[in-house]
Design a protein around this motif. Structure first.
Motif, PDB file in Angstrom:
ATOM      1  N   ILE A 186       0.842  -1.207   0.000  1.00 45.02           N
ATOM      2  CA  ILE A 186       0.000   0.000   0.000  1.00 45.02           C
ATOM      3  C   ILE A 186       0.869   1.245   0.000  1.00 45.02           C
ATOM      4  CG2 ILE A 186      -1.736   1.302   1.274  1.00 45.02           C
ATOM      5  CD1 ILE A 186      -2.732  -1.392   2.390  1.00 45.02           C
ATOM      6  N   ARG A 187       1.898   1.258   0.839  1.00 44.34           N
ATOM      7  CA  ARG A 187       2.766   2.419   0.917  1.00 44.34           C
ATOM      8  C   ARG A 187       3.479   2.669  -0.404  1.00 44.34           C
ATOM      9  NH1 ARG A 187       8.055   3.181   1.655  1.00 44.34           N
ATOM     10  NH2 ARG A 187       8.679   5.228   2.462  1.00 44.34           N
ATOM     11  N   ASN A 188       3.977   1.597  -1.026  1.00 44.55           N
ATOM     12  CA  ASN A 188       4.679   1.767  -2.299  1.00 44.55           C
ATOM     13  C   ASN A 188       3.740   2.150  -3.439  1.00 44.55           C
ATOM     14  OD1 ASN A 188       7.206   1.251  -1.224  1.00 44.55           O
ATOM     15  ND2 ASN A 188       7.095  -0.945  -1.612  1.00 44.55           N
ATOM     16  N   GLY A 189       2.431   1.979  -3.221  1.00 46.66           N
ATOM     17  CA  GLY A 189       1.460   2.409  -4.215  1.00 46.66           C
ATOM     18  C   GLY A 189       1.136   3.893  -4.136  1.00 46.66           C
ATOM     19  N   LEU A 190       1.578   4.541  -3.071  1.00 46.94           N
ATOM     20  CA  LEU A 190       1.384   5.982  -2.934  1.00 46.94           C
ATOM     21  C   LEU A 190       2.521   6.722  -3.621  1.00 46.94           C
ATOM     22  CD1 LEU A 190       0.284   6.027   0.822  1.00 46.94           C
ATOM     23  CD2 LEU A 190      -1.169   6.498  -1.161  1.00 46.94           C
ATOM     24  N   PRO A 191       2.317   7.982  -3.996  1.00 47.73           N
ATOM     25  CA  PRO A 191       3.377   8.731  -4.688  1.00 47.73           C
ATOM     26  C   PRO A 191       4.685   8.732  -3.899  1.00 47.73           C
ATOM     27  CG  PRO A 191       1.313   9.942  -4.779  1.00 47.73           C
ATOM     28  CD  PRO A 191       1.074   8.772  -3.872  1.00 47.73           C
ATOM     29  N   HIS A 192       5.776   8.482  -4.589  1.00 53.46           N
ATOM     30  CA  HIS A 192       7.065   8.360  -3.920  1.00 53.46           C
ATOM     31  C   HIS A 192       7.594   9.703  -3.431  1.00 53.46           C
ATOM     32  CE1 HIS A 192       8.286   4.056  -4.974  1.00 53.46           C
ATOM     33  NE2 HIS A 192       7.024   4.199  -5.356  1.00 53.46           N
ATOM     34  N   ASP A 193       7.041  10.791  -3.936  1.00 56.59           N
ATOM     35  CA  ASP A 193       7.484  12.097  -3.446  1.00 56.59           C
ATOM     36  C   ASP A 193       6.624  12.598  -2.284  1.00 56.59           C
ATOM     37  OD1 ASP A 193       5.165  12.581  -4.856  1.00 56.59           O
ATOM     38  OD2 ASP A 193       5.972  14.234  -6.053  1.00 56.59           O
ATOM     39  N   MET A 194       5.712  11.766  -1.800  1.00 54.16           N
ATOM     40  CA  MET A 194       4.901  12.130  -0.640  1.00 54.16           C
ATOM     41  C   MET A 194       5.789  12.141   0.596  1.00 54.16           C
ATOM     42  SD  MET A 194       1.462  10.204   0.786  1.00 54.16           S
ATOM     43  CE  MET A 194       0.571  10.454  -0.764  1.00 54.16           C
ATOM     44  N   PRO A 195       5.738  13.187   1.405  1.00 55.62           N
ATOM     45  CA  PRO A 195       6.657  13.275   2.556  1.00 55.62           C
ATOM     46  C   PRO A 195       6.322  12.258   3.638  1.00 55.62           C
ATOM     47  CG  PRO A 195       5.060  15.055   2.634  1.00 55.62           C
ATOM     48  CD  PRO A 195       4.853  14.365   1.316  1.00 55.62           C
ATOM     49  N   GLU A 196       7.344  11.884   4.381  1.00 51.14           N
ATOM     50  CA  GLU A 196       7.161  11.059   5.569  1.00 51.14           C
ATOM     51  C   GLU A 196       7.111  11.967   6.798  1.00 51.14           C
ATOM     52  OE1 GLU A 196       6.407   8.080   5.634  1.00 51.14           O
ATOM     53  OE2 GLU A 196       7.322   6.986   3.957  1.00 51.14           O
ATOM     54  N   PRO A 197       6.394  11.545   7.832  1.00 53.88           N
ATOM     55  CA  PRO A 197       5.769  10.244   8.008  1.00 53.88           C
ATOM     56  C   PRO A 197       4.376  10.124   7.418  1.00 53.88           C
ATOM     57  CG  PRO A 197       5.486  11.512   9.994  1.00 53.88           C
ATOM     58  CD  PRO A 197       6.272  12.384   9.057  1.00 53.88           C
ATOM     59  N   ASP A 198       3.902  11.164   6.731  1.00 57.94           N
ATOM     60  CA  ASP A 198       2.532  11.171   6.218  1.00 57.94           C
ATOM     61  C   ASP A 198       2.249   9.971   5.307  1.00 57.94           C
ATOM     62  OD1 ASP A 198       3.748  13.923   6.593  1.00 57.94           O
ATOM     63  OD2 ASP A 198       1.618  14.415   6.660  1.00 57.94           O
ATOM     64  N   ARG A 199       3.235   9.636   4.485  1.00 55.57           N
ATOM     65  CA  ARG A 199       3.044   8.519   3.557  1.00 55.57           C
ATOM     66  C   ARG A 199       2.761   7.216   4.309  1.00 55.57           C
ATOM     67  NH1 ARG A 199       7.585   6.008  -0.381  1.00 55.57           N
ATOM     68  NH2 ARG A 199       6.232   5.019  -1.928  1.00 55.57           N
ATOM     69  N   THR A 200       3.457   7.009   5.409  1.00 53.73           N
ATOM     70  CA  THR A 200       3.248   5.789   6.189  1.00 53.73           C
ATOM     71  C   THR A 200       1.925   5.825   6.945  1.00 53.73           C
ATOM     72  OG1 THR A 200       5.607   5.371   6.386  1.00 53.73           O
ATOM     73  CG2 THR A 200       4.193   4.385   8.054  1.00 53.73           C
ATOM     74  N   TRP A 201       1.566   6.987   7.517  1.00 52.26           N
ATOM     75  CA  TRP A 201       0.271   7.060   8.222  1.00 52.26           C
ATOM     76  C   TRP A 201      -0.876   6.804   7.247  1.00 52.26           C
ATOM     77  CZ3 TRP A 201       2.848   6.109  11.953  1.00 52.26           C
ATOM     78  CH2 TRP A 201       3.711   6.955  12.640  1.00 52.26           C
ATOM     79  N   LEU A 202      -0.778   7.338   6.031  1.00 52.19           N
ATOM     80  CA  LEU A 202      -1.826   7.097   5.037  1.00 52.19           C
ATOM     81  C   LEU A 202      -1.856   5.639   4.622  1.00 52.19           C
ATOM     82  CD1 LEU A 202      -1.441  10.339   2.924  1.00 52.19           C
ATOM     83  CD2 LEU A 202      -3.472   9.644   4.183  1.00 52.19           C
ATOM     84  N   ALA A 203      -0.692   5.009   4.525  1.00 50.94           N
ATOM     85  CA  ALA A 203      -0.649   3.588   4.184  1.00 50.94           C
ATOM     86  C   ALA A 203      -1.331   2.747   5.259  1.00 50.94           C
ATOM     87  CB  ALA A 203       0.802   3.142   4.001  1.00 50.94           C
ATOM     88  N   ILE A 204      -1.142   3.124   6.532  1.00 51.64           N
ATOM     89  CA  ILE A 204      -1.815   2.387   7.609  1.00 51.64           C
ATOM     90  C   ILE A 204      -3.324   2.579   7.524  1.00 51.64           C
ATOM     91  CG2 ILE A 204      -2.089   2.257  10.113  1.00 51.64           C
ATOM     92  CD1 ILE A 204       0.884   2.916  10.350  1.00 51.64           C
ATOM     93  N   ALA A 205      -3.772   3.794   7.178  1.00 51.67           N
ATOM     94  CA  ALA A 205      -5.212   3.997   6.961  1.00 51.67           C
ATOM     95  C   ALA A 205      -5.703   3.096   5.839  1.00 51.67           C
ATOM     96  CB  ALA A 205      -5.485   5.463   6.643  1.00 51.67           C
ATOM     97  N   GLY A 206      -4.903   2.966   4.767  1.00 47.32           N
ATOM     98  CA  GLY A 206      -5.266   2.076   3.667  1.00 47.32           C
ATOM     99  C   GLY A 206      -5.295   0.623   4.083  1.00 47.32           C
ATOM    100  N   TYR A 207      -4.447   0.247   5.029  1.00 49.60           N
ATOM    101  CA  TYR A 207      -4.471  -1.116   5.569  1.00 49.60           C
ATOM    102  C   TYR A 207      -5.833  -1.401   6.193  1.00 49.60           C
ATOM    103  CZ  TYR A 207      -2.645  -5.237   8.076  1.00 49.60           C
ATOM    104  OH  TYR A 207      -2.414  -6.520   8.545  1.00 49.60           O
ATOM    105  N   ASN A 208      -6.406  -0.383   6.808  1.00 42.81           N
ATOM    106  CA  ASN A 208      -7.690  -0.544   7.485  1.00 42.81           C
ATOM    107  C   ASN A 208      -8.870  -0.535   6.521  1.00 42.81           C
ATOM    108  OD1 ASN A 208     -10.096   1.264   8.957  1.00 42.81           O
ATOM    109  ND2 ASN A 208      -9.313  -0.407  10.207  1.00 42.81           N
ATOM    110  N   ILE A 209      -8.919   0.424   5.616  1.00 42.96           N
ATOM    111  CA  ILE A 209     -10.099   0.569   4.757  1.00 42.96           C
ATOM    112  C   ILE A 209      -9.871   0.059   3.334  1.00 42.96           C
ATOM    113  CG2 ILE A 209     -11.051   2.508   6.036  1.00 42.96           C
ATOM    114  CD1 ILE A 209      -9.865   4.388   3.959  1.00 42.96           C
ATOM    115  N   GLY A 210      -8.643  -0.293   3.001  1.00 41.86           N
ATOM    116  CA  GLY A 210      -8.328  -0.756   1.661  1.00 41.86           C
ATOM    117  C   GLY A 210      -7.778   0.364   0.795  1.00 41.86           C
ATOM    118  N   PRO A 211      -6.868   0.025  -0.113  1.00 45.33           N
ATOM    119  CA  PRO A 211      -6.260   1.058  -0.955  1.00 45.33           C
ATOM    120  C   PRO A 211      -7.248   1.767  -1.866  1.00 45.33           C
ATOM    121  CG  PRO A 211      -5.546  -1.148  -1.618  1.00 45.33           C
ATOM    122  CD  PRO A 211      -6.267  -1.303  -0.324  1.00 45.33           C
ATOM    123  N   GLY A 212      -8.308   1.088  -2.279  1.00 45.45           N
ATOM    124  CA  GLY A 212      -9.307   1.732  -3.132  1.00 45.45           C
ATOM    125  C   GLY A 212     -10.004   2.873  -2.410  1.00 45.45           C
TER     126      GLY A 212
END
Length: 476
Positions: free
Chosen positions: A354-380
């Motif tokens: 999920i994290r690698n599916g997000l834009p690679h220029d997205m700053p951290e730690p935001d990219r990881t927090w969003l990936a965890i949200a996607g873990y919960n609700i799904g990447p779609g």
């Protein structure tokens, strides 16, 4: 521009007058290629903290770095013991002190505009009788870090309350002091109210029981005779970060997640760190070796999902320690969702996907927090929320903005327009904030993996300053 120049000229006259009174000449205005911005600070989670990898974090550290970037100069930090800052400020070999300081502690010091508002409180162990009035401090001994506003507050109260004693501690940081309180080696600690929720994550047995002072500001100290141009630039910088949301975003990064967990949640987690985690840690370590994700973050995610119960099952039939759906388990080649090792390794791989599916220029730690949200609700659903964010002029790559947008996925006026349909985005926000807190606790209570990990894209460790992959390190 003319107004600024006039103000600089006026301040320069005041500076010359101050120097005539025997105060030291301040360091010259820092200019690119000629001089660093010299900053005094002290150790602490909100000021300047170095993690086990050598990465630096801290709310004031981040603010100073942002100011230095605006000036176009490097920063040189001098990290001092708590009681040393006033003495060093008096000798003039600095530009500013950013150490969670308040105006009025030292009347000679000029300051920048207020950054935050706070007050002093008394912390004590939960097993002791709570104090409910200042008069009950009579005969008590209160510990505080030397040179802090809290020490000054207790000294003032000593003139009014008979028998009140102050012990000023000139080493360590406030967490060290509060851990001594948690172990009942000392009875009372004067601390900053803004730190109470952060401290509870590390020492859940402490209680903030008594306000000790009125409202106070947190501001940068500029010394008795600051450089006039620097003072103007600091005032303009703070006005700008207040108006453009930068200050609010940084405040959220350090405080936004610490007010959700209750004492029982923290105490239960700490108990399982001692009893359950040792049985699972080798699997979390292997998950870090495979994905590059800090094993403590994976463990925090697993605790939020299942409380480290390998047989956990929800009413929607997500199962196992990482609470995988049957579809996700099949996709990741999991033969038995109830096997702890399979579940942990698959869950870590899924988070990384999920994290690698997000834009690679997205700053951290935001990219990881969003990936965890996607873990919960799904990447779609996560991508749908990011689309809504763009439509509402929010930053789809900033957790500060997306934690406001994600709950909209449960509102008909939004989800009816989405192919992905309805989602409980508010639950995803709560999940991420809880995991951030559990991760903070694990960082304090469990060592990092020391075995060398081969370089890979997007290695994740939620501490220190952000950088480039591989080996990226993120602030908590």
């Amino acid at each position: 521009m003319a107004r600024i120049n006039n103000l600089v000229a006026f301040l320069a006259i005041l500076t010359l007058a101050a120097c005539d009174r025997g105060w030291p000449v301040p360091l010259p205005y820092p200019t690119p290629g000629k001089q660093n911005l010299v900053v005094l600070t002290r150790p602490g989670p909100l000021t300047y903290q170095v993690d086990e990898s050598g990465s630096i974090s801290g709310l004031e550290y981040d603010l100073v770095k942002a100011f230095a970037e605006e000036l176009g100069v490097p920063v040189k930090f001098h990290v001092l013991a708590p009681g040393e800052i006033s003495r060093q400020l008096r000798n003039g070999s600095y530009h500013i002190a950013a150490a969670w300081l308040s105006p009025g502690i030292n009347p000679e010091m000029q300051t920048g505009p207020p950054l935050f508002r706070t007050h002093d409180i008394l912390a004590q162990h939960e097993a002791s009788l709570p104090l409910t009035s200042l008069e009950q401090l009579s005969g008590k001994t209160v510990h505080a870090l030397a040179g802090t506003r809290q020490a000054a507050t207790i000294r003032q109260l000593m003139g009014k309350i008979p028998g009140l004693q102050l012990v000023e501690v000139g080493h360590g940081d406030v967490i060290d002091l509060l851990e001594a309180l948690g172990e009942q080696k000392i009875s009372y600690v004067a601390m900053d109210s803004e730190f109470a929720d952060v401290a509870n994550q590390y020492v859940p047995s402490l209680r903030a029981t008594l306000p000790l002072s009125g409202d106070a500001a947190i501001a940068w100290w500029l010394g008795p005779v600051p450089d006039p141009e620097l003072k103007v630039r600091i005032e303009a910088f703070i006005e700008k970060i207040r108006s453009d949301g930068t200050l609010a975003r940084l405040e959220e990064r350090y405080f936004g997640h610490v007010r959700r967990l209750q004492q029982d949640d923290i105490e239960k987690f700490l108990a399982h760190i001692k009893t359950t985690l040792p049985k699972l840690s080798k699997h979390f370590h292997d998950a870090e070796r495979q994905t590059g994700i800090d094993w403590r973050l994976i463990a925090a995610l697993a605790w939020q999902e299942s409380h480290w119960d390998p047989f956990a099952t929800s009413y929607t039939n997500v199962r196992g320690l990482m609470m995988l759906t049957e579809e996700t388990a099949d996709r990741l080649g999991v033969s038995n969702r109830l096997d702890p090792r399979e579940s942990i390794l698959a869950g870590a791989r899924y988070l990384n996907l999920i994290r690698n599916g997000l834009p690679h220029d997205m700053p951290e730690p935001d990219r990881t927090w969003l990936a965890i949200a996607g873990y919960n609700i799904g990447p779609g659903h996560l991508n749908a929320a990011r689309t809504i964010g763009k439509q509402l002029n929010a930053d789809p790559g900033a957790w500060y903005d997306m934690k406001r947008i994600l709950p909209l996925l449960a509102k008909p006026q939004y989800y009816k327009r989405l192919i992905s349909g309805r989602a409980r985005g508010g639950e995803a926000v709560i999940m991420v904030e809880n995991i951030r807190s559990y991760y903070d606790i694990l960082v304090r209570n469990a060592p990092p993996l020391t075995t060398a990990i081969p370089p890979m894209e997007g290695k994740i460790g939620i501490s220190g300053s952000s950088g480039e992959a591989p080996g990226i390190k993120l602030r908590r």
